[in-house]
Design a protein around this motif. Structure first.
Motif, PDB file in Angstrom:
ATOM      1  N   UNK A  95       0.832  -1.200   0.000  1.00  0.00           N
ATOM      2  CA  UNK A  95       0.000   0.000   0.000  1.00  0.00           C
ATOM      3  C   UNK A  95       0.870   1.254   0.000  1.00  0.00           C
ATOM      4  N   UNK A  96       1.971   1.220   0.763  1.00  0.00           N
ATOM      5  CA  UNK A  96       2.874   2.369   0.802  1.00  0.00           C
ATOM      6  C   UNK A  96       3.493   2.614  -0.568  1.00  0.00           C
ATOM      7  N   UNK A  97       3.881   1.542  -1.256  1.00  0.00           N
ATOM      8  CA  UNK A  97       4.491   1.698  -2.569  1.00  0.00           C
ATOM      9  C   UNK A  97       3.496   2.206  -3.608  1.00  0.00           C
ATOM     10  N   UNK A  98       2.280   1.752  -3.506  1.00  0.00           N
ATOM     11  CA  UNK A  98       1.256   2.194  -4.456  1.00  0.00           C
ATOM     12  C   UNK A  98       0.797   3.613  -4.173  1.00  0.00           C
ATOM     13  N   UNK A  99       0.900   4.007  -2.932  1.00  0.00           N
ATOM     14  CA  UNK A  99       0.436   5.338  -2.572  1.00  0.00           C
ATOM     15  C   UNK A  99      -1.031   5.364  -2.211  1.00  0.00           C
ATOM     16  N   UNK A 100      -1.631   4.216  -2.105  1.00  0.00           N
ATOM     17  CA  UNK A 100      -3.038   4.149  -1.720  1.00  0.00           C
ATOM     18  C   UNK A 100      -3.100   3.712  -0.266  1.00  0.00           C
ATOM     19  N   UNK A 101      -3.777   4.485   0.532  1.00  0.00           N
ATOM     20  CA  UNK A 101      -3.903   4.162   1.941  1.00  0.00           C
ATOM     21  C   UNK A 101      -5.360   3.869   2.244  1.00  0.00           C
ATOM     22  N   UNK A 102      -5.564   2.909   3.104  1.00  0.00           N
ATOM     23  CA  UNK A 102      -6.916   2.608   3.546  1.00  0.00           C
ATOM     24  C   UNK A 102      -7.313   3.656   4.565  1.00  0.00           C
ATOM     25  N   UNK A 103      -8.372   4.353   4.283  1.00  0.00           N
ATOM     26  CA  UNK A 103      -8.822   5.372   5.218  1.00  0.00           C
ATOM     27  C   UNK A 103      -9.943   4.782   6.059  1.00  0.00           C
TER      28      UNK A 103
END
Length: 172
Positions: A95-103
């Motif tokens: 997720x960190x590498x993709x730049x998408x974070x679960x909010x």
């Protein structure tokens, strides 16, 4: 013609159900045979000896087997926990590498600025934050500028005297 088609469908359906029932019986007997084979391999029949010393020896052997099984169970649990933790870490890195974070889902909270600062800073919060102090003050003179004028039979509110004075309009 339509009756023949429905009769054929019914016949095919009954044949399919019969085949499924026989397959189900075969599967059930196969599972039972597998169960018996597993039990015969891993659980030999228990022979209870007649003397007390032989019974004690049997108990010691059984306790040793139980201990071995418990150790194996514990090792597997630790291995599962370790792999699940590694999976979570890898997912987080992904997720960190993709730049998408679960909010996480947020809830609306009604809280004053003072209460929010007190919650964030704790006992260090000394300053009282009055948001109304920064608002523009309206003087009384500004509100008196708006007056009513009478033009004919219609009353109007106006913000300047000039409008009322021109054209012979009366100021009320």
């Amino acid at each position: 013609m339509g009756e023949a088609i429905t009769a054929r469908r019914q016949h095919l359906k009954s044949v399919m159900l019969q085949i499924a029932a026989t397959e189900q019986e075969k599967e059930k007997s196969r599972r039972e045979a597998e169960k018996q084979n597993y039990l015969s391999e891993h659980c030999p029949p228990l022979h209870i000896p007649g003397s007390m010393s032989e019974v004690q020896e049997l108990c010691k052997q059984l306790h040793a087997k139980i201990d071995a099984a418990e150790e194996e169970k514990y090792d597997m649990e630790v291995r599962v926990q370790k792999t699940s933790k590694e999976l979570e870490d890898m997912n987080q890195k992904l997720f960190d590498l993709r730049g998408k974070f679960k909010r996480p889902p947020l809830r609306r909270v009604r809280m004053s600025a003072d209460a929010m600062l007190k919650a964030l800073l704790g006992s260090k919060h000394k300053v009282c934050m009055d948001l109304r102090a920064n608002l523009k003050q309206v003087k009384k003179e500004d509100t008196e500028k708006v007056r009513t004028c009478r033009v004919g039979d219609v009353e109007r509110r106006t913000s300047s005297r000039k409008f009322c004075m021109e054209g012979g309009k009366k100021m009320i």
